[in-house]
Design a protein around this motif. Structure first.
Motif, PDB file in Angstrom:
ATOM      1  N   GLU A   6      14.164  20.659 -11.543  1.00 54.10           N
ATOM      2  CA  GLU A   6      14.725  21.591 -12.515  1.00 54.10           C
ATOM      3  C   GLU A   6      15.255  22.807 -11.777  1.00 54.10           C
ATOM      4  OE1 GLU A   6      12.242  22.422 -15.864  1.00 54.10           O
ATOM      5  OE2 GLU A   6      11.543  20.353 -15.967  1.00 54.10           O
ATOM      6  N   ILE A   7      16.548  23.024 -11.898  1.00 54.56           N
ATOM      7  CA  ILE A   7      17.227  24.129 -11.230  1.00 54.56           C
ATOM      8  C   ILE A   7      17.578  25.180 -12.281  1.00 54.56           C
ATOM      9  CG2 ILE A   7      19.253  24.776  -9.871  1.00 54.56           C
ATOM     10  CD1 ILE A   7      17.300  22.923  -8.418  1.00 54.56           C
ATOM     11  N   SER A   8      17.372  26.451 -11.944  1.00 56.48           N
ATOM     12  CA  SER A   8      17.685  27.528 -12.878  1.00 56.48           C
ATOM     13  C   SER A   8      19.198  27.723 -12.978  1.00 56.48           C
ATOM     14  CB  SER A   8      17.018  28.828 -12.437  1.00 56.48           C
ATOM     15  OG  SER A   8      17.659  29.350 -11.297  1.00 56.48           O
ATOM     16  N   PRO A   9      19.671  28.267 -14.083  1.00 61.79           N
ATOM     17  CA  PRO A   9      21.112  28.498 -14.242  1.00 61.79           C
ATOM     18  C   PRO A   9      21.667  29.501 -13.229  1.00 61.79           C
ATOM     19  CG  PRO A   9      19.942  28.827 -16.325  1.00 61.79           C
ATOM     20  CD  PRO A   9      18.924  28.602 -15.277  1.00 61.79           C
ATOM     21  N   LEU A  13      17.149  31.493  -4.490  1.00 63.79           N
ATOM     22  CA  LEU A  13      16.509  30.973  -3.285  1.00 63.79           C
ATOM     23  C   LEU A  13      15.327  30.075  -3.648  1.00 63.79           C
ATOM     24  CD1 LEU A  13      16.521  34.089  -0.946  1.00 63.79           C
ATOM     25  CD2 LEU A  13      17.857  32.002  -0.704  1.00 63.79           C
ATOM     26  N   GLU A  14      14.655  30.385  -4.728  1.00 61.32           N
ATOM     27  CA  GLU A  14      13.547  29.546  -5.193  1.00 61.32           C
ATOM     28  C   GLU A  14      14.041  28.136  -5.527  1.00 61.32           C
ATOM     29  OE1 GLU A  14      10.507  29.362  -8.959  1.00 61.32           O
ATOM     30  OE2 GLU A  14      11.032  31.343  -8.165  1.00 61.32           O
ATOM     31  N   ILE A  16      16.491  26.594  -4.056  1.00 61.06           N
ATOM     32  CA  ILE A  16      16.691  25.903  -2.781  1.00 61.06           C
ATOM     33  C   ILE A  16      15.371  25.326  -2.300  1.00 61.06           C
ATOM     34  CG2 ILE A  16      17.307  26.214  -0.348  1.00 61.06           C
ATOM     35  CD1 ILE A  16      19.353  28.335  -1.363  1.00 61.06           C
ATOM     36  N   ARG A  17      14.294  26.076  -2.424  1.00 61.97           N
ATOM     37  CA  ARG A  17      12.957  25.587  -2.058  1.00 61.97           C
ATOM     38  C   ARG A  17      12.587  24.389  -2.927  1.00 61.97           C
ATOM     39  NH1 ARG A  17      10.108  24.333   1.695  1.00 61.97           N
ATOM     40  NH2 ARG A  17      10.645  26.286   2.655  1.00 61.97           N
ATOM     41  N   LYS A  18      12.889  24.455  -4.224  1.00 61.50           N
ATOM     42  CA  LYS A  18      12.589  23.338  -5.129  1.00 61.50           C
ATOM     43  C   LYS A  18      13.314  22.075  -4.676  1.00 61.50           C
ATOM     44  CE  LYS A  18      11.999  26.048  -9.357  1.00 61.50           C
ATOM     45  NZ  LYS A  18      12.597  26.326 -10.682  1.00 61.50           N
ATOM     46  N   ILE A  19      14.577  22.226  -4.279  1.00 59.73           N
ATOM     47  CA  ILE A  19      15.363  21.085  -3.823  1.00 59.73           C
ATOM     48  C   ILE A  19      14.754  20.502  -2.556  1.00 59.73           C
ATOM     49  CG2 ILE A  19      17.601  20.366  -2.895  1.00 59.73           C
ATOM     50  CD1 ILE A  19      18.830  22.518  -4.795  1.00 59.73           C
ATOM     51  N   ARG A  20      14.369  21.368  -1.624  1.00 60.89           N
ATOM     52  CA  ARG A  20      13.750  20.894  -0.377  1.00 60.89           C
ATOM     53  C   ARG A  20      12.444  20.153  -0.663  1.00 60.89           C
ATOM     54  NH1 ARG A  20      15.176  23.530   4.632  1.00 60.89           N
ATOM     55  NH2 ARG A  20      12.989  23.268   5.194  1.00 60.89           N
ATOM     56  N   ASP A  21      11.608  20.719  -1.541  1.00 55.62           N
ATOM     57  CA  ASP A  21      10.338  20.080  -1.894  1.00 55.62           C
ATOM     58  C   ASP A  21      10.569  18.747  -2.601  1.00 55.62           C
ATOM     59  OD1 ASP A  21       9.008  22.237  -0.797  1.00 55.62           O
ATOM     60  OD2 ASP A  21       8.582  23.192  -2.738  1.00 55.62           O
ATOM     61  N   TYR A  22      11.549  18.718  -3.498  1.00 60.87           N
ATOM     62  CA  TYR A  22      11.892  17.500  -4.230  1.00 60.87           C
ATOM     63  C   TYR A  22      12.318  16.393  -3.258  1.00 60.87           C
ATOM     64  CZ  TYR A  22      14.706  14.467  -7.277  1.00 60.87           C
ATOM     65  OH  TYR A  22      15.243  13.394  -7.934  1.00 60.87           O
ATOM     66  N   THR A  23      13.203  16.748  -2.339  1.00 56.74           N
ATOM     67  CA  THR A  23      13.682  15.775  -1.359  1.00 56.74           C
ATOM     68  C   THR A  23      12.536  15.278  -0.493  1.00 56.74           C
ATOM     69  OG1 THR A  23      15.851  16.808  -1.355  1.00 56.74           O
ATOM     70  CG2 THR A  23      15.338  15.378   0.506  1.00 56.74           C
ATOM     71  N   TYR A  24      11.662  16.179  -0.089  1.00 57.01           N
ATOM     72  CA  TYR A  24      10.507  15.778   0.717  1.00 57.01           C
ATOM     73  C   TYR A  24       9.639  14.780  -0.043  1.00 57.01           C
ATOM     74  CZ  TYR A  24       6.060  15.718   3.064  1.00 57.01           C
ATOM     75  OH  TYR A  24       4.919  15.288   3.679  1.00 57.01           O
ATOM     76  N   GLU A  25       9.348  15.076  -1.311  1.00 57.36           N
ATOM     77  CA  GLU A  25       8.498  14.191  -2.108  1.00 57.36           C
ATOM     78  C   GLU A  25       9.103  12.796  -2.252  1.00 57.36           C
ATOM     79  OE1 GLU A  25       5.389  14.569  -3.176  1.00 57.36           O
ATOM     80  OE2 GLU A  25       5.402  16.507  -2.145  1.00 57.36           O
ATOM     81  N   ILE A  26      10.403  12.737  -2.374  1.00 59.35           N
ATOM     82  CA  ILE A  26      11.068  11.446  -2.535  1.00 59.35           C
ATOM     83  C   ILE A  26      11.098  10.673  -1.214  1.00 59.35           C
ATOM     84  CG2 ILE A  26      13.325  10.372  -2.937  1.00 59.35           C
ATOM     85  CD1 ILE A  26      13.777  12.390  -5.112  1.00 59.35           C
ATOM     86  N   THR A  27      11.322  11.371  -0.107  1.00 60.23           N
ATOM     87  CA  THR A  27      11.577  10.689   1.162  1.00 60.23           C
ATOM     88  C   THR A  27      10.391  10.613   2.112  1.00 60.23           C
ATOM     89  OG1 THR A  27      12.362  12.743   2.191  1.00 60.23           O
ATOM     90  CG2 THR A  27      14.016  11.360   1.094  1.00 60.23           C
ATOM     91  N   ASN A  28       9.268  11.260   1.819  1.00 67.16           N
ATOM     92  CA  ASN A  28       8.195  11.349   2.812  1.00 67.16           C
ATOM     93  C   ASN A  28       7.571  10.016   3.206  1.00 67.16           C
ATOM     94  OD1 ASN A  28       6.730  10.979   0.482  1.00 67.16           O
ATOM     95  ND2 ASN A  28       5.234  12.572   0.924  1.00 67.16           N
ATOM     96  N   ASN A  29       7.654   9.008   2.378  1.00 65.35           N
ATOM     97  CA  ASN A  29       7.063   7.710   2.730  1.00 65.35           C
ATOM     98  C   ASN A  29       8.106   6.625   2.988  1.00 65.35           C
ATOM     99  OD1 ASN A  29       4.330   8.514   2.564  1.00 65.35           O
ATOM    100  ND2 ASN A  29       4.454   8.431   0.333  1.00 65.35           N
ATOM    101  N   MET A  30       9.361   7.022   3.155  1.00 60.23           N
ATOM    102  CA  MET A  30      10.423   6.043   3.376  1.00 60.23           C
ATOM    103  C   MET A  30      10.485   5.615   4.836  1.00 60.23           C
ATOM    104  SD  MET A  30      13.692   7.335   1.207  1.00 60.23           S
ATOM    105  CE  MET A  30      13.689   7.423  -0.557  1.00 60.23           C
ATOM    106  N   THR A  31      10.876   4.376   5.029  1.00 65.52           N
ATOM    107  CA  THR A  31      11.131   3.886   6.381  1.00 65.52           C
ATOM    108  C   THR A  31      12.457   4.474   6.864  1.00 65.52           C
ATOM    109  OG1 THR A  31      12.395   1.981   5.632  1.00 65.52           O
ATOM    110  CG2 THR A  31       9.993   1.688   5.832  1.00 65.52           C
TER     111      THR A  31
END
Length: 66
Positions: A6-9, A13-14, A16-31
């Motif tokens: 969820e991105i604010s309108p 900077l917060e 951007i952190r949400k996007i980084r955390d989201y991407t990490y959660e999705i990709t952290n266990n990928m080969t």
């Protein structure tokens, strides 16, 4: 289950952190192959959109907008 992003309108900077955390959660266990596929899929969509925007811009410049 994928986390929800969820991105604010105001896009802060917060966000951007949400996007980084989201991407990490999705990709952290990928080969390595899954990571390549994930980022290539996003890149394909981005390049396709760039081409669409070029066509739209060309139509506007040439006065053939429909």
């Amino acid at each position: 289950m994928e986390p929800k992003l969820e991105i604010s309108p105001d896009f802060t900077l917060e966000d951007i952190r949400k996007i980084r955390d989201y991407t990490y959660e999705i990709t952290n266990n990928m080969t390595t192959q899954e990571l390549c596929d994930y980022y290539n899929k996003g890149a394909e969509a981005g390049f396709k959109r760039i081409e669409e925007l070029k066509v739209e811009r060309s139509k506007r410049i040439n006065g053939t907008q429909t």
